[in-house]
Design a protein around this motif. Structure first.
Motif, PDB file in Angstrom:
ATOM      1  N   SER A 157      -4.071  -2.349  -7.172  1.00 18.75           N
ATOM      2  CA  SER A 157      -3.638  -1.251  -6.305  1.00 18.75           C
ATOM      3  C   SER A 157      -4.828  -0.583  -5.618  1.00 18.75           C
ATOM      4  O   SER A 157      -4.729  -0.141  -4.474  1.00 18.75           O
ATOM      5  N   GLY A 180       0.784  -1.227   0.000  1.00 22.03           N
ATOM      6  CA  GLY A 180       0.000   0.000   0.000  1.00 22.03           C
ATOM      7  C   GLY A 180       0.815   1.274   0.000  1.00 22.03           C
ATOM      8  O   GLY A 180       0.262   2.366  -0.147  1.00 22.03           O
ATOM      9  N   ARG A 224       3.111   4.245  -1.448  1.00 20.41           N
ATOM     10  CA  ARG A 224       3.346   4.852  -2.746  1.00 20.41           C
ATOM     11  C   ARG A 224       4.846   4.796  -3.013  1.00 20.41           C
ATOM     12  O   ARG A 224       5.642   4.588  -2.095  1.00 20.41           O
ATOM     13  N   GLU A 250      -5.920  -2.955  -2.916  1.00 18.19           N
ATOM     14  CA  GLU A 250      -4.966  -2.867  -1.810  1.00 18.19           C
ATOM     15  C   GLU A 250      -5.303  -1.706  -0.878  1.00 18.19           C
ATOM     16  O   GLU A 250      -5.289  -1.839   0.352  1.00 18.19           O
ATOM     17  N   LYS A 251      -5.607  -0.556  -1.437  1.00 14.66           N
ATOM     18  CA  LYS A 251      -5.883   0.634  -0.639  1.00 14.66           C
ATOM     19  C   LYS A 251      -7.254   0.587   0.030  1.00 14.66           C
ATOM     20  O   LYS A 251      -7.472   1.252   1.050  1.00 14.66           O
ATOM     21  N   GLU A 252      -8.179  -0.180  -0.515  1.00 20.09           N
ATOM     22  CA  GLU A 252      -9.534  -0.240   0.051  1.00 20.09           C
ATOM     23  C   GLU A 252      -9.677  -1.310   1.125  1.00 20.09           C
ATOM     24  O   GLU A 252     -10.598  -1.273   1.927  1.00 20.09           O
ATOM     25  N   ALA A 273      -0.809   2.753  -5.941  1.00 19.20           N
ATOM     26  CA  ALA A 273      -0.026   2.300  -4.786  1.00 19.20           C
ATOM     27  C   ALA A 273       0.717   1.037  -5.175  1.00 19.20           C
ATOM     28  O   ALA A 273       0.537   0.493  -6.276  1.00 19.20           O
ATOM     29  N   TYR A 325      -5.299   9.965  -4.396  1.00 19.07           N
ATOM     30  CA  TYR A 325      -4.046   9.896  -5.142  1.00 19.07           C
ATOM     31  C   TYR A 325      -3.948  11.067  -6.122  1.00 19.07           C
ATOM     32  O   TYR A 325      -2.884  11.683  -6.266  1.00 19.07           O
ATOM     33  N   PRO A 359      -9.766   6.144  -2.774  1.00 15.44           N
ATOM     34  CA  PRO A 359      -8.301   6.182  -2.856  1.00 15.44           C
ATOM     35  C   PRO A 359      -7.771   6.753  -4.169  1.00 15.44           C
ATOM     36  O   PRO A 359      -6.689   7.348  -4.186  1.00 15.44           O
TER      37      PRO A 359
END
Length: 345
Positions: free
Chosen positions: A212, A118, A120, A215-217, A284, A249, A245
């Protein structure tokens, strides 16, 4: 020569012989006596250094007690010239004989660096610069990062696999990132080959972008497949992803911790509330679990989800807006109750 002199000579020879024998015995014994260390010691064997120099430096640091015996043993066993250059960690309890074997086998100290799921790319570069065991050659922004990896034209976001990497002293940030990109390429390629045949994605690059977002959620590993299934369901029916997300970003440094209504309404390449389909790049660094879950998502008719009232990172998934609104109301009610309880203390 008188009899007294002959006796004296014999005794002298015997004493010298016994002294030499004792010295040899103590020397051999010292090879198997643990070094006297209270804590691990790091030691570097410089390329081209003679074994005598290595032994002298270790003796000066009081790691090797009998320097001469260690050198003679290494030469007698033809191992002195086989010692490998590098950084070694000498543990308490190690014997000189074991240390020599370790150096001959090149069992150098391995350092570690973890790329977190996650993160960046910018987060990763900052962490690299802070690691004292990695030689820094990149700036914290590194606009030419992919060019240095021989991948000009490729956006760096998402291009490195989160995991723990082991490396020897003297490794540069570029060398380590080359490993991480190669690991990502292998993982992504394997996931794409094993993907669900009904996946509404055109290629592995789109798989990485969606992974990605997943992953962020995700807040819980067990929900990865369901969150992937929900977003892929939205994509397959032409619904906007509406993923917060991606908006965050796109805001970059302008994001201050909360998404405002104006942020959701301001169009941009990463605003999945105003645009249909995927954003142009990953947002991410997606871990292997998120990539695999996106390639093989759980089948679901849910198109909405919201944080559950449990407060454990789980979500409530709903197939209709009516059920979703009820889940949102339940979540908000729980938040108000928690706030009231906190205020009453």
């Amino acid at each position: 020569m008188s009899r007294a002199w002959r006796i004296a000579l014999v005794l002298s020879v015997l004493l010298v012989g016994s002294g030499a024998a004792a010295a040899v015995w103590f020397g051999i014994r010292s090879l198997d006596e643990p070094v006297r260390l209270a804590a691990p010691v790091r030691f570097k064997v410089i390329p081209g250094a003679s074994f005598s120099r290595v032994a002298a430096e270790l003796a000066a640091r009081r790691v090797i007690a009998n320097q001469r015996a260690w050198v003679l043993y290494a030469r007698w066993s033809h191992l002195a010239s086989a010692v490998k250059a590098g950084e070694y960690e000498i543990q308490p309890g190690t014997t000189p004989r074991e240390l020599l074997t370790k150096m001959v086998n090149g069992q150098v100290l391995l350092h570690s660096f973890t790329i977190v799921d996650g993160w960046r790319v910018q987060d990763m570069l900052v962490a690299l610069r802070r690691n004292p065991d990695i030689i820094s050659t990149l700036t914290d922004k590194a606009p030419n990062l992919m060019e240095k990896l021989g991948l000009s034209g490729l956006d760096p976001e998402g291009q490195f696999l989160p995991e723990t990497y082991r490396f020897i002293a003297g490794t540069t940030d570029v060398e380590l990132l080359r490993q991480a990109h190669a690991a990502l390429t292998r993982e992504l390629g394997a996931a794409w080959m094993d993907r669900d045949p009904d996946l509404p994605l055109r290629d592995s690059h789109e798989l990485l972008i969606m992974a990605s977002i997943v992953e962020k959620e995700s807040g819980l590993p067990q929900e990865l497949g369901l969150i992937a299934g929900l977003y892929l369901h939205r994509l397959s029916i032409g619904m906007r992803l509406q993923a917060d997300p991606t908006v965050i970003y796109g805001l970059g440094d302008r994001y201050e911790g909360d998404i405002r209504t104006v942020d959701l309404r301001t169009d941009g390449p990463y605003n999945t509330y105003t645009r249909v389909g995927l954003p142009p790049t990953p947002i991410a660094l997606a871990g292997a679990a998120a990539i695999r879950a996106t390639a093989r998502p759980e089948k679901t008719d849910a198109i909405y989800f919201v944080a559950s009232a449990k407060g454990d990172g789980s979500h409530v998934f709903s197939p209709t807006l009516e059920k979703h609104n009820a889940a949102v109301a339940s979540y908000l009610a729980r938040q108000r109750q928690k706030a009231a309880e906190a205020g009453g203390k």
